[in-house]
Design a protein around this motif. Structure first.
Motif, PDB file in Angstrom:
ATOM      1  N   ASP A 149       5.919  36.364  80.777  1.00 57.52           N
ATOM      2  CA  ASP A 149       6.297  37.731  81.112  1.00 57.52           C
ATOM      3  C   ASP A 149       6.387  37.879  82.631  1.00 57.52           C
ATOM      4  O   ASP A 149       5.395  37.674  83.331  1.00 57.52           O
ATOM      5  CB  ASP A 149       5.257  38.689  80.532  1.00 57.52           C
ATOM      6  N   PRO A 150       7.567  38.212  83.173  1.00 59.34           N
ATOM      7  CA  PRO A 150       7.694  38.326  84.635  1.00 59.34           C
ATOM      8  C   PRO A 150       6.825  39.419  85.228  1.00 59.34           C
ATOM      9  O   PRO A 150       6.366  39.311  86.372  1.00 59.34           O
ATOM     10  CB  PRO A 150       9.185  38.612  84.842  1.00 59.34           C
ATOM     11  N   GLY A 151       6.567  40.485  84.467  1.00 63.65           N
ATOM     12  CA  GLY A 151       5.711  41.547  84.983  1.00 63.65           C
ATOM     13  C   GLY A 151       4.301  41.065  85.260  1.00 63.65           C
ATOM     14  O   GLY A 151       3.673  41.451  86.258  1.00 63.65           O
ATOM     15  N   SER A 152       3.777  40.212  84.384  1.00 60.67           N
ATOM     16  CA  SER A 152       2.441  39.653  84.590  1.00 60.67           C
ATOM     17  C   SER A 152       2.423  38.702  85.774  1.00 60.67           C
ATOM     18  O   SER A 152       1.476  38.700  86.571  1.00 60.67           O
ATOM     19  CB  SER A 152       1.979  38.929  83.329  1.00 60.67           C
ATOM     20  N   LEU A 153       3.458  37.872  85.896  1.00 57.60           N
ATOM     21  CA  LEU A 153       3.508  36.928  87.005  1.00 57.60           C
ATOM     22  C   LEU A 153       3.549  37.652  88.342  1.00 57.60           C
ATOM     23  O   LEU A 153       2.886  37.250  89.304  1.00 57.60           O
ATOM     24  CB  LEU A 153       4.738  36.027  86.874  1.00 57.60           C
ATOM     25  N   LEU A 160       6.563  49.404  85.173  1.00 61.46           N
ATOM     26  CA  LEU A 160       7.516  48.304  85.126  1.00 61.46           C
ATOM     27  C   LEU A 160       7.038  47.182  84.219  1.00 61.46           C
ATOM     28  O   LEU A 160       7.823  46.569  83.491  1.00 61.46           O
ATOM     29  CB  LEU A 160       7.746  47.742  86.536  1.00 61.46           C
ATOM     30  N   ALA A 161       5.735  46.914  84.261  1.00 62.69           N
ATOM     31  CA  ALA A 161       5.200  45.760  83.529  1.00 62.69           C
ATOM     32  C   ALA A 161       5.347  45.923  82.025  1.00 62.69           C
ATOM     33  O   ALA A 161       5.704  44.980  81.316  1.00 62.69           O
ATOM     34  CB  ALA A 161       3.741  45.542  83.902  1.00 62.69           C
ATOM     35  N   ARG A 162       5.072  47.128  81.503  1.00 59.85           N
ATOM     36  CA  ARG A 162       5.084  47.298  80.052  1.00 59.85           C
ATOM     37  C   ARG A 162       6.474  47.115  79.448  1.00 59.85           C
ATOM     38  O   ARG A 162       6.630  46.390  78.464  1.00 59.85           O
ATOM     39  CB  ARG A 162       4.501  48.651  79.660  1.00 59.85           C
ATOM     40  N   ALA A 276      11.701  51.640  84.895  1.00 62.79           N
ATOM     41  CA  ALA A 276      10.525  52.418  85.270  1.00 62.79           C
ATOM     42  C   ALA A 276      10.717  53.893  84.929  1.00 62.79           C
ATOM     43  O   ALA A 276       9.782  54.563  84.468  1.00 62.79           O
ATOM     44  CB  ALA A 276      10.249  52.251  86.766  1.00 62.79           C
ATOM     45  N   ALA A 277      11.935  54.397  85.136  1.00 64.61           N
ATOM     46  CA  ALA A 277      12.200  55.813  84.835  1.00 64.61           C
ATOM     47  C   ALA A 277      12.075  56.090  83.338  1.00 64.61           C
ATOM     48  O   ALA A 277      11.448  57.073  82.921  1.00 64.61           O
ATOM     49  CB  ALA A 277      13.596  56.187  85.337  1.00 64.61           C
ATOM     50  N   ASP A 292       7.752  50.465  71.650  1.00 67.95           N
ATOM     51  CA  ASP A 292       7.404  49.125  71.171  1.00 67.95           C
ATOM     52  C   ASP A 292       7.936  48.892  69.763  1.00 67.95           C
ATOM     53  O   ASP A 292       8.533  47.846  69.465  1.00 67.95           O
ATOM     54  CB  ASP A 292       5.885  48.933  71.183  1.00 67.95           C
ATOM     55  N   HIS A 293       7.711  49.855  68.877  1.00 69.44           N
ATOM     56  CA  HIS A 293       8.158  49.710  67.487  1.00 69.44           C
ATOM     57  C   HIS A 293       9.686  49.651  67.416  1.00 69.44           C
ATOM     58  O   HIS A 293      10.245  48.900  66.602  1.00 69.44           O
ATOM     59  CB  HIS A 293       7.639  50.872  66.639  1.00 69.44           C
ATOM     60  N   ARG A 294      10.347  50.417  68.250  1.00 69.61           N
ATOM     61  CA  ARG A 294      11.812  50.412  68.241  1.00 69.61           C
ATOM     62  C   ARG A 294      12.347  49.034  68.641  1.00 69.61           C
ATOM     63  O   ARG A 294      13.305  48.538  68.037  1.00 69.61           O
ATOM     64  CB  ARG A 294      12.335  51.486  69.198  1.00 69.61           C
ATOM     65  N   MET A 295      11.718  48.415  69.644  1.00 68.99           N
ATOM     66  CA  MET A 295      12.163  47.088  70.067  1.00 68.99           C
ATOM     67  C   MET A 295      11.889  46.051  68.978  1.00 68.99           C
ATOM     68  O   MET A 295      12.703  45.146  68.733  1.00 68.99           O
ATOM     69  CB  MET A 295      11.463  46.682  71.367  1.00 68.99           C
ATOM     70  N   THR A 296      10.747  46.173  68.318  1.00 72.00           N
ATOM     71  CA  THR A 296      10.436  45.250  67.230  1.00 72.00           C
ATOM     72  C   THR A 296      11.464  45.350  66.112  1.00 72.00           C
ATOM     73  O   THR A 296      11.944  44.339  65.579  1.00 72.00           O
ATOM     74  CB  THR A 296       9.031  45.533  66.676  1.00 72.00           C
ATOM     75  N   ARG A 297      11.834  46.575  65.750  1.00 73.71           N
ATOM     76  CA  ARG A 297      12.836  46.761  64.703  1.00 73.71           C
ATOM     77  C   ARG A 297      14.194  46.208  65.139  1.00 73.71           C
ATOM     78  O   ARG A 297      14.900  45.570  64.344  1.00 73.71           O
ATOM     79  CB  ARG A 297      12.971  48.243  64.359  1.00 73.71           C
TER      80      ARG A 297
END
Length: 320
Positions: A149-153, A160-162, A276-277, A292-297
């Protein structure tokens, strides 16, 4: 595009031109037909973070030296380029790779897709499926990897990270599924200790250092040893060159590093601001879990929309 023909036995990086009847190795020896290895991808596979005198080396070039026994030459072509999207692989890199008819082909991409405001997991899924399918249909042994994950790095702030983590999980889910679908050799790059062992990251904290590139090369080699493909010696655990000091890191960031950041900012920064917005608005509405759920679907739908799995080719490479 970078092509290396007939790599040195000692892995030192020396090269000589190939010959029509095989590969001519240092000292004038002629071997049998060379093993062809083609790498497709973005800056990670291009080799950024592992500088050498005339450019970048990277994990793919390190692995190339180990893809055949010492008596056999290796012809390595690196088609990867910084900033490439998965659609760039289908449009530009795949046709060039197919023309070379490689024995081994690496496909590591998708990170740049997650950094665009118009990220579409279905589009990314279709592109990766096209590339992996096109290469496996020719009989190539395909190498894939999931990415950190680039946000963690980069230790980005939560807004931004989430969303970056959400997108990277989606892409990695797709890559895992496609590795099984196309019987690819899959390395879990995302699970390597990037944040725990800082020396594995370059000064930009986004790309592997020379030591990190060696770790990736060794990881792929270890997976390939479980197959019946004859290989060369394991890549070295660490670079023979000493790591760059602080002054060298500063000089790199002030020259090539700064130029790389500026080039990427023209296409990445607007996407990051938009991310971010959107995330900030979702947090205000208490809707981040729904995101999160929308991306999973969407990821599940993208994989389900692919055509029926291809028929197994004769003598397939065992899935890893």
């Amino acid at each position: 595009m970078n092509t290396i023909a007939a790599v040195d036995d000692d892995g030192g990086g020396g090269t000589v031109p190939g010959a029509a009847g095989g590969a001519v190795r240092p000292g004038g020896r002629t071997t049998g037909e060379a093993v062809r290895f083609v790498a497709l991808g973005d800056s990670l596979t291009e080799g950024i973070g592992d500088p050498i005198a005339d450019g970048w080396r990277g994990w793919a070039a390190l692995l190339a030296r180990s893809l055949a026994p010492p008596q056999t030459g290796v012809e390595f072509t690196n088609l990867a380029r910084s900033g490439a999207l998965t659609t760039d692989l289908t449009a530009e890199q795949l046709p060039a790779a197919l023309a070379l008819r490689p024995r081994f082909a690496a496909v590591v991409a998708g990170g740049n897709d997650t950094l665009r405001s118009g990220f579409d997991v279905e589009r990314t899924t279709r592109a990766l499926d096209t590339v992996l399918g096109g290469l496996t249909d020719t009989g190539a042994v395909v190498l894939t990897a999931c990415l950190p994950d680039p946000g963690s790095l980069l230790r980005l702030p939560r807004p931004l990270a989430r969303p970056l983590a959400r997108r990277m999980r989606a892409v990695n889910t797709v890559v895992h599924a496609l590795a099984v679908r196309h019987r690819a050799v899959h390395l879990h790059i995302a699970e390597l200790p990037w944040t725990a062992e800082r020396q594995l990251l370059s000064v930009d904290r986004l790309h592997p250092s020379a030591e990190g590139h060696h770790l990736i090369a060794r990881g792929f080699h270890a997976l390939l040893t479980a197959t019946d493909h004859p290989l060369g010696p394991v890549p070295a655990p660490v670079p023979t060159e000493p790591p760059p000091g602080t002054l060298a890191d500063v000089r790199w960031m002030a020259t090539r590093g700064t130029r790389w950041v500026v080039d990427r900012s023209t296409d990445l920064l607007p996407g990051l601001v938009a991310l971010a917005a959107v995330e900030g608005y979702a947090r205000l509405r208490g809707a981040t879990d729904r995101q999160d759920h929308r991306m999973t679907r969407a990821t599940t739908t993208a994989l389900a929309s692919l055509p029926a799995p291809p028929r197994p080719r004769p003598d397939p490479t065992p899935p890893t």
